[in-house]
Design a protein around this motif. Structure first.
Motif, PDB file in Angstrom:
ATOM      1  N   SER A  96       0.803  -1.230   0.000  1.00  0.00           N
ATOM      2  CA  SER A  96       0.000   0.000   0.000  1.00  0.00           C
ATOM      3  C   SER A  96       0.832   1.274   0.000  1.00  0.00           C
ATOM      4  O   SER A  96       0.398   2.298  -0.521  1.00  0.00           O
ATOM      5  N   ASN A  97       2.049   1.246   0.548  1.00  0.00           N
ATOM      6  CA  ASN A  97       2.871   2.464   0.546  1.00  0.00           C
ATOM      7  C   ASN A  97       3.223   2.919  -0.867  1.00  0.00           C
ATOM      8  O   ASN A  97       3.482   4.100  -1.097  1.00  0.00           O
ATOM      9  N   SER A 127      -3.219  -2.333 -12.238  1.00  0.00           N
ATOM     10  CA  SER A 127      -3.479  -3.103 -11.033  1.00  0.00           C
ATOM     11  C   SER A 127      -3.433  -4.569 -11.413  1.00  0.00           C
ATOM     12  O   SER A 127      -4.048  -4.981 -12.391  1.00  0.00           O
ATOM     13  N   LEU A 128      -2.696  -5.334 -10.653  1.00  0.00           N
ATOM     14  CA  LEU A 128      -2.591  -6.764 -10.939  1.00  0.00           C
ATOM     15  C   LEU A 128      -3.473  -7.530  -9.965  1.00  0.00           C
ATOM     16  O   LEU A 128      -3.090  -7.807  -8.844  1.00  0.00           O
ATOM     17  N   SER A 156       2.005   7.041  -8.251  1.00  0.00           N
ATOM     18  CA  SER A 156       2.817   6.729  -7.070  1.00  0.00           C
ATOM     19  C   SER A 156       3.964   7.732  -6.914  1.00  0.00           C
ATOM     20  O   SER A 156       4.802   7.884  -7.809  1.00  0.00           O
ATOM     21  N   ALA A 157       4.010   8.391  -5.763  1.00  0.00           N
ATOM     22  CA  ALA A 157       5.080   9.361  -5.489  1.00  0.00           C
ATOM     23  C   ALA A 157       6.438   8.669  -5.451  1.00  0.00           C
ATOM     24  O   ALA A 157       7.427   9.187  -5.971  1.00  0.00           O
ATOM     25  N   VAL A 158       6.495   7.484  -4.838  1.00  0.00           N
ATOM     26  CA  VAL A 158       7.755   6.747  -4.749  1.00  0.00           C
ATOM     27  C   VAL A 158       8.280   6.432  -6.146  1.00  0.00           C
ATOM     28  O   VAL A 158       9.454   6.656  -6.453  1.00  0.00           O
ATOM     29  N   CYS A 159       7.404   5.934  -7.012  1.00  0.00           N
ATOM     30  CA  CYS A 159       7.823   5.580  -8.372  1.00  0.00           C
ATOM     31  C   CYS A 159       8.240   6.811  -9.160  1.00  0.00           C
ATOM     32  O   CYS A 159       9.249   6.791  -9.876  1.00  0.00           O
ATOM     33  N   TRP A 160       7.461   7.879  -9.072  1.00  0.00           N
ATOM     34  CA  TRP A 160       7.790   9.101  -9.809  1.00  0.00           C
ATOM     35  C   TRP A 160       9.124   9.671  -9.352  1.00  0.00           C
ATOM     36  O   TRP A 160       9.986   9.978 -10.172  1.00  0.00           O
ATOM     37  N   LEU A 161       9.320   9.834  -8.059  1.00  0.00           N
ATOM     38  CA  LEU A 161      10.552  10.441  -7.554  1.00  0.00           C
ATOM     39  C   LEU A 161      11.764   9.566  -7.879  1.00  0.00           C
ATOM     40  O   LEU A 161      12.828  10.079  -8.239  1.00  0.00           O
ATOM     41  N   PHE A 162      11.607   8.246  -7.797  1.00  0.00           N
ATOM     42  CA  PHE A 162      12.679   7.330  -8.178  1.00  0.00           C
ATOM     43  C   PHE A 162      13.014   7.502  -9.658  1.00  0.00           C
ATOM     44  O   PHE A 162      14.178   7.638 -10.038  1.00  0.00           O
TER      45      PHE A 162
END
Length: 173
Positions: A96-97, A127-128, A156-162
């Motif tokens: 979920s994060n 979505s899987l 997703s913020a994590v995916c975008w920032l990465f």
């Protein structure tokens, strides 16, 4: 490669305009569904032409860059993907994060404005869902391939920032 249903030609659900295909030295694969034995013509921006009779095309390696148009044709029916880039394709996954969206970060408005400077960092989200049977295509595409900042607020913020930081790291000489 493509699917011809009732005279309509289409790619598999995750092949769309603005997508990124894996760059060389790997070979990008484009696939979908086709009638048994039908001849499919595959063209990459008018350059590479292949005639195949199967549902999968393994493209010759293409250097990073673009944009390209990907065209498939069966007889007089044509389907085209536009603004396709070749580059590195990174997948993010998790719990979920990973669903914490860009619009929720402390500097969201600044990040969304900054995103316009990253037109080569493309986003896509599916979505899987669990299934007891094998799936041949994605059932739930939540965010189609897009150029930022379109749809980025809900990504997703994590995916975008990465991805943005990785792009900066790899693009610097």
């Amino acid at each position: 490669m493509c699917m011809c249903v009732d005279g309509v030609l289409r790619f598999a659900s995750y092949y769309k305009d603005h997508m990124v295909l894996q760059k060389s030295p790997e070979r990008a694969v484009v696939w979908g569904y086709g009638s048994e034995g039908s001849q499919v013509k595959f063209t990459l921006s008018g350059q590479h032409q292949q005639k195949i009779s199967q549902a999968t095309v393994t493209n010759d390696p293409v250097e990073a860059g673009g944009p390209y148009n990907v065209t498939v044709a069966v007889q007089n029916i044509t389907a085209v993907l536009t603004d396709v880039l070749f580059g590195d394709v990174w997948l993010c996954g998790g719990q979920s994060n990973m669903l914490f969206e860009v619009y929720k970060i402390f500097n969201a408005s600044e990040e969304l404005k900054r995103a316009a400077h990253y037109p080569h960092v493309r986003t896509f989200m599916a979505s899987l869902a669990q299934s007891k049977t094998e799936q041949t295509d994605l059932i739930d595409v939540q965010i189609p391939w897009s150029v930022p900042p379109l749809y980025l607020a809900g990504f997703s913020a994590v995916c975008w920032l990465f991805g943005r930081d990785l792009y900066d790291s790899c693009s610097t000489p």
